[in-house]
Design an enzyme around this catalytic site. Structure first.
Site, PDB file in Angstrom:
ATOM      1  N   HIS A   1      72.020  92.824  23.811  1.00  0.00           N
ATOM      2  CA  HIS A   1      72.654  94.067  23.372  1.00  0.00           C
ATOM      3  C   HIS A   1      71.724  94.606  22.310  1.00  0.00           C
ATOM      4  CE1 HIS A   1      77.240  93.810  24.391  1.00  0.00           C
ATOM      5  NE2 HIS A   1      76.488  94.060  25.453  1.00  0.00           N
TER       6      HIS A   1
ATOM      7  N   ASP B   1      75.784  99.121  14.172  1.00  0.00           N
ATOM      8  CA  ASP B   1      75.648  99.737  15.497  1.00  0.00           C
ATOM      9  C   ASP B   1      75.124 101.169  15.458  1.00  0.00           C
ATOM     10  OD1 ASP B   1      76.644  97.645  17.503  1.00  0.00           O
ATOM     11  OD2 ASP B   1      78.235  97.632  16.019  1.00  0.00           O
TER      12      ASP B   1
ATOM     13  N   TRP C   1      82.736  88.851  24.927  1.00  0.00           N
ATOM     14  CA  TRP C   1      82.633  88.842  23.469  1.00  0.00           C
ATOM     15  C   TRP C   1      84.054  88.851  22.910  1.00  0.00           C
ATOM     16  CZ3 TRP C   1      84.520  92.495  19.941  1.00  0.00           C
ATOM     17  CH2 TRP C   1      84.342  92.097  18.603  1.00  0.00           C
TER      18      TRP C   1
ATOM     19  N   ASP D   1      73.901  98.537  22.868  1.00  0.00           N
ATOM     20  CA  ASP D   1      75.213  98.489  22.230  1.00  0.00           C
ATOM     21  C   ASP D   1      75.158  99.178  20.873  1.00  0.00           C
ATOM     22  OD1 ASP D   1      77.781  97.966  21.501  1.00  0.00           O
ATOM     23  OD2 ASP D   1      77.531  95.801  21.229  1.00  0.00           O
TER      24      ASP D   1
ATOM     25  N   GLU E   1      78.598  86.288  24.315  1.00  0.00           N
ATOM     26  CA  GLU E   1      77.936  86.971  23.190  1.00  0.00           C
ATOM     27  C   GLU E   1      78.421  86.421  21.850  1.00  0.00           C
ATOM     28  OE1 GLU E   1      78.726  91.176  23.097  1.00  0.00           O
ATOM     29  OE2 GLU E   1      77.450  91.525  21.350  1.00  0.00           O
TER      30      GLU E   1
ATOM     31  N   LYS F   1      78.302  86.015  17.507  1.00  0.00           N
ATOM     32  CA  LYS F   1      78.311  86.921  16.368  1.00  0.00           C
ATOM     33  C   LYS F   1      78.377  86.133  15.069  1.00  0.00           C
ATOM     34  CE  LYS F   1      80.622  91.142  14.915  1.00  0.00           C
ATOM     35  NZ  LYS F   1      81.286  92.331  15.406  1.00  0.00           N
TER      36      LYS F   1
ATOM     37  N   ASP G   1      73.037  89.972  20.620  1.00  0.00           N
ATOM     38  CA  ASP G   1      73.173  91.332  20.094  1.00  0.00           C
ATOM     39  C   ASP G   1      72.327  91.397  18.831  1.00  0.00           C
ATOM     40  OD1 ASP G   1      74.256  93.445  18.354  1.00  0.00           O
ATOM     41  OD2 ASP G   1      75.796  93.704  19.888  1.00  0.00           O
TER      42      ASP G   1
ATOM     43  N   ASP H   1      76.234  94.880  10.688  1.00  0.00           N
ATOM     44  CA  ASP H   1      76.289  95.147  12.132  1.00  0.00           C
ATOM     45  C   ASP H   1      76.852  96.548  12.379  1.00  0.00           C
ATOM     46  OD1 ASP H   1      76.334  94.751  14.888  1.00  0.00           O
ATOM     47  OD2 ASP H   1      78.328  93.850  14.841  1.00  0.00           O
TER      48      ASP H   1
ATOM     49  N   HIS I   1      73.849  90.921  15.376  1.00  0.00           N
ATOM     50  CA  HIS I   1      74.753  89.788  15.152  1.00  0.00           C
ATOM     51  C   HIS I   1      74.124  88.583  14.465  1.00  0.00           C
ATOM     52  CE1 HIS I   1      77.944  91.120  18.325  1.00  0.00           C
ATOM     53  NE2 HIS I   1      77.645  92.045  17.451  1.00  0.00           N
TER      54      HIS I   1
HETATM   55  C1  RNT Z   1      80.880  93.564  18.849  1.00  0.00           C
HETATM   56  C2  RNT Z   1      80.008  93.279  20.016  1.00  0.00           C
HETATM   57  C3  RNT Z   1      80.476  93.811  21.321  1.00  0.00           C
HETATM   58  C4  RNT Z   1      81.023  95.215  21.248  1.00  0.00           C
HETATM   59  C5  RNT Z   1      81.249  95.869  22.587  1.00  0.00           C
HETATM   60  C6  RNT Z   1      82.125  97.044  22.500  1.00  0.00           C
HETATM   61  O1  RNT Z   1      80.311  93.238  17.656  1.00  0.00           O
HETATM   62  O2  RNT Z   1      78.718  93.727  19.753  1.00  0.00           O
HETATM   63  O3  RNT Z   1      79.464  93.715  22.263  1.00  0.00           O
HETATM   64  O4  RNT Z   1      80.200  96.051  20.508  1.00  0.00           O
HETATM   65  O5  RNT Z   1      81.675  94.951  23.489  1.00  0.00           O
HETATM   66 ZN    ZN Z   2      77.325  93.648  21.391  1.00  0.00          ZN
END
Ligand code: RNT
Ligand code: ZN
Length: 417
Positions: free
Chosen positions: A285, A295, A184, A325, A225, A227, A258, A293, A261
């Site tokens: 993720h 998290d 990523w 994640d 990955e 985004k 993810d 985003d 994302h």
């Molecule tokens: C960032 C991505 C990525 C990170 C990690 C730490 O938006 O989601 O995966 O969160 O690699």
């Molecule tokens: Zn991620």
């Protein structure tokens, strides 16, 4: 009534629908979840010349007791793992290497810097996954890495990604199951680009160079990955969903989705069946975006259940590599891991306890009344009693009793840091 008695009673409700709960347990206990190490220390890592977190991601909160050494992080992970049913995997980032106090450039990282992690994984029966770290570094200061206009900077990150794939390969060889090494990158622009194509061309070329080094898929599997936006890359992200989906399909790599994302009303659960028609495997993720985003810790919400359902009813337990994640520094971090991972497992169990074949059949027949009625009724079936007994059977605390253990750990260990 004991957990077992509750279970026996609940089981009957499911048996009426032909669901074999014991078989479900057997199936569930073999599903590994890749638990991200970075919830334990707010994505700090252990680099000797540690830099501030960058890359357009952010961890908010300052709950005391975060891990500051590899030993502390492993001990915290062990605590969380002791509260989570099943055998799982731990997902590392390159910044979690151990270099004996020496500064080791990221493009010079080697398997030996992860030897302690491998030994620990062996002792605890865990698998390991890996990620190159293309943020929190002077060479990523302007938010560009593999797509950087400066070839020297690109080359540095290309070397880092190759080094990372070799570390993944080492994990796979040592632990007997392939590691997933996921790339990523933060690359993007805050404001409207005057050229969207050139950075994407450069990213494509960088990836080609990274993957030109052949690594046996028996040991390491690569993922990319995508985004939509990040902090400071609101207008444009080079590695968008279409970019990586195209790249992955053409080059036989895994797409990692993810859940934070995508556009706020776009859901990953609706993507899995489409993507799996064209690729053998997809990686996840699982996160929880709250308006962006953000998290947040994964909760047992509609979308998580829907993801679980898509994996289970499409017979995709060995096609979807489930990783987590999220990073919340405003609550006890061991609790964060425990809550999020237990919820992920819960969502799979929930999905396994639905009469999926029957529901599919109803849809085929156009019987949408029964489909909706049953799906709704099953929401209040005695799922909790099944989950509690599963935990008990797997030797981890049932219900909220795990919280007592986290509290004791906080008192004895975390609060003394
Ligand atoms: C960032 C991505 C990525 C990170 C990690 C730490 O938006 O989601 O995966 O969160 O690699
Ligand atoms: Zn991620």
């Amino acid at each position: 009534m004991s957990t077992k008695e509750n279970f026996e009673r609940a089981k009957k409700d499911y048996e009426k629908w032909g669901i074999d709960v014991d078989q479900v347990f057997e199936q569930l206990k073999n599903v590994p979840i890749s638990i991200h190490c970075w919830q334990g220390d707010d994505i700090g890592g252990f680099e000797t010349n540690q830099q501030e977190l960058s890359g357009g991601i952010d961890v908010t909160g300052n709950y005391p007791g975060k891990a500051t050494t590899p030993e502390e992080l492993r001990s915290d992970l062990e605590k969380a793992l002791s509260l989570i049913p099943g055998k799982h995997r731990v997902n590392l980032h390159a910044i979690y290497g151990e270099t004996d106090g020496k500064v080791v450039e990221r493009d010079e990282l080697e398997p030996k810097h992860f030897e302690n992690w491998v030994n620990w994984a062996k002792e605890n029966g865990l698998g390991l996954d890996f990620n190159p770290t293309l943020f929190s570094h002077p060479k990523a200061e302007d938010g560009l890495t593999l797509a950087h206009p400066d070839k020297e900077i690109r080359d540095y990150w290309i070397r880092h990604c190759i080094a990372s794939r070799k570390i993944g390969e080492y994990f796979g060889k040592e632990l007997g199951k392939p590691a997933l090494t996921n790339i990523w990158i933060p690359d993007g622009y805050k404001d409207i680009p005057s050229d969207r194509l050139t950075p994407r061309k450069r990213l494509k070329e960088s990836l080609d160079e990274i993957f030109a080094t052949e690594i046996d898929e028996k040991y390491n599997v690569d993922a990319v990955e995508s985004k939509l936006f990040g902090i400071g890359s609101e207008a444009y992200v080079v590695g968008s969903h279409e970019f990586y989906m195209g790249y992955a399909l053409k080059n036989n790599k895994l797409c990692l989705l993810d859940t934070g994302h995508y556009h706020p009303t776009e859901v990953v659960s609706n993507k899995l069946s489409a993507m799996m028609l064209y690729s053998d495997k997809v990686a996840l993720h699982v996160s929880r975006p709250v308006r962006w985003d953000s998290d947040h810790v994964v909760i047992f919400d509609d979308e998580l259940r829907e993801i679980g359902l898509e994996i289970v009813r499409n017979d995709a337990l060995d096609k979807v590599m489930i990783g987590l994640d999220f990073f919340d520094a405003s609550i006890n971090r061991v609790a964060a891991w425990t809550i999020g991972t237990r919820n992920m497992i819960k969502s799979l169990l929930y999905a396994m306890l639905l009469p999926n074949e029957h529901l599919k059949q109803l849809q085929e027949e156009g019987n949408f009344t029964d489909r909706l009625a049953l799906m709704e009724e099953f929401k209040t079936y005695p799922f909790g009693a099944i989950w509690d007994y599963y935990c008990e059977k797997m030797g981890v605390p049932a219900k909220e009793t795990w919280l007592e253990e986290v509290k004791a750990y906080e008192k004895d260990v975390l609060s003394k840091r």
